[in-house]
Enzyme design. Sequence first.
Site, PDB file in Angstrom:
ATOM      1  CB  SER A 267      12.749   3.526 -23.023  1.00  0.00           C
ATOM      2  OG  SER A 267      12.666   3.887 -21.661  1.00  0.00           O
ATOM      3  CG  HIS A 268       9.269   6.348 -21.732  1.00  0.00           C
ATOM      4  ND1 HIS A 268      10.623   6.592 -21.721  1.00  0.00           N
ATOM      5  CD2 HIS A 268       8.686   7.444 -22.285  1.00  0.00           C
ATOM      6  CE1 HIS A 268      10.846   7.792 -22.246  1.00  0.00           C
ATOM      7  NE2 HIS A 268       9.689   8.328 -22.581  1.00  0.00           N
TER       8      HIS A 268
ATOM      9  CG  ASP B  40      11.666   2.633 -17.820  1.00  0.00           C
ATOM     10  OD1 ASP B  40      12.187   1.614 -17.322  1.00  0.00           O
ATOM     11  OD2 ASP B  40      12.339   3.493 -18.427  1.00  0.00           O
TER      12      ASP B  40
ATOM     13  CG  ASP C 185      14.415   0.565 -20.997  1.00  0.00           C
ATOM     14  OD1 ASP C 185      13.644   1.233 -20.295  1.00  0.00           O
ATOM     15  OD2 ASP C 185      15.485   1.019 -21.433  1.00  0.00           O
TER      16      ASP C 185
ATOM     17  CG  ASP D 253      16.391   2.468 -18.331  1.00  0.00           C
ATOM     18  OD1 ASP D 253      15.164   2.656 -18.216  1.00  0.00           O
ATOM     19  OD2 ASP D 253      17.091   3.067 -19.163  1.00  0.00           O
TER      20      ASP D 253
END
Length: 461
Positions: free
Chosen positions: A110-111, A249, A251, A253
């Site tokens: 992710s982030h 971000d 990914d 989402d």
Amino acid sequence: MPPAPAPASTLDPANLHAIFKAYDVRGLVGDQIDDALARRIGGAFVAVTQVSTVVVGYDMRPSSPGLAGAFAEGASAAGADVVVIGLASTDQLYFASGHLDLAGVMFTASHNPAAYNGIKMCLPGARPIGAETGLLDIRDAVATEVTGAQTGSVTNRDVLAEYAHHLLSLAPVSGRRLKVVIDAGNGMAGHTAPAVFDRLGDQVEVVPMFFELDGTFPNHEANPIEPANLVDLQKRVLAEKADIGLAFDGDADRCFLVDERGELVSPSTLTGLIAARELTREPGATIIHNLITSRSVPEIVTELGGTPVRTRVGHSFIKATMAETDAIFGGEHSGHFYFRDFWRADSGMLAALHALAALAEGEQPLSRLLQQYVRFVASGEINSTVADQAAILHELEASYAGTPGVALDHLDGLTVAHDDWWFNVRASNTEPLLRLNAEGKDEATMVTMRDAVLSVIRRDQ
């Protein structure tokens, strides 16, 4: 805080307990997560879930294709068929899981910074897997290498076009032409945004920023909850005289908005907007909001005839409550937005399309359109390193217990609420941190409350 020393093997129990979090797996590549571990997790996933087929996607981090391939080897060796969708955003993986009705696994951190990677898992229909719904069983099963009676197949499938079509069917954009600046942060929105926005044709003029997929994040961290990472987008929106700015971000989402003045838009405000749109479509529906979302949201939902339901922070709680209540929509103040018609999964891109659709329907600028959803002043989340989190929570509770006009609850940490203000303090699941969110009827009220609570939390610092 520096990471703990790496164990001798990523398969060591100490390492497994460190990287299996409440909702996913996350750790440093090489030291904590490697191909050998991903292969074992593939086998453990099949053994625990008993699924016959699993769909696998991965982000743009350099380690992601190899980890995804190793997982596929482990899952197929355990007897499951594997459908690889390749490069994907997390919500694209959720789409594949829901659309194909298959269990899903996404390789992303992710982030988090470039040195990290991780794994998000779900059951068929994008149903979440968390600590209380099988994730820890998968962790414990990693110790044993799983081999099936026969080896499953590994095939490839591209679902990007189907994903884009489905999102636009849920939030079609029509009306006036919009100029939109999109900051992908070198993350997966650089992959999904063209697929979605190209279908809008002349309806939207896109100004792309950092669409090049690069898991080293050369321009800024792909973490839009941090205001510093939105400065480039704010400047570009003003320079382009754009109608709106979107930041995703790593990914993709989560989505954050910047209005035409270059001002940041609270995720709670976007939650209010989407809730209003969904209640127009389905009057009387249930809307989920977590306990650090602005008080504006339940007020707006109630005024519009809907039913607001409050939950703990975290996607597994949101999704479970949505299933229990048949809620049409759920929003988190962290920038996650969940949709019943998207298998109750979160999609930053779908949230963005709702904002664009609402904006294109009228002639108002975004700042004016959103004014009706802004009623309180929020502090934002403030983190403090605290050795004895329980002691601080106990002291805060003792300070406010019995105060006239004040209500306390423990749904997630400690929430103290008054007609003019509220605050929540909760402990991090993974770090020695206390997280404070406060809100007041005006700036002065919020600042007074925020500083009073911080004086207790940070007294010994």
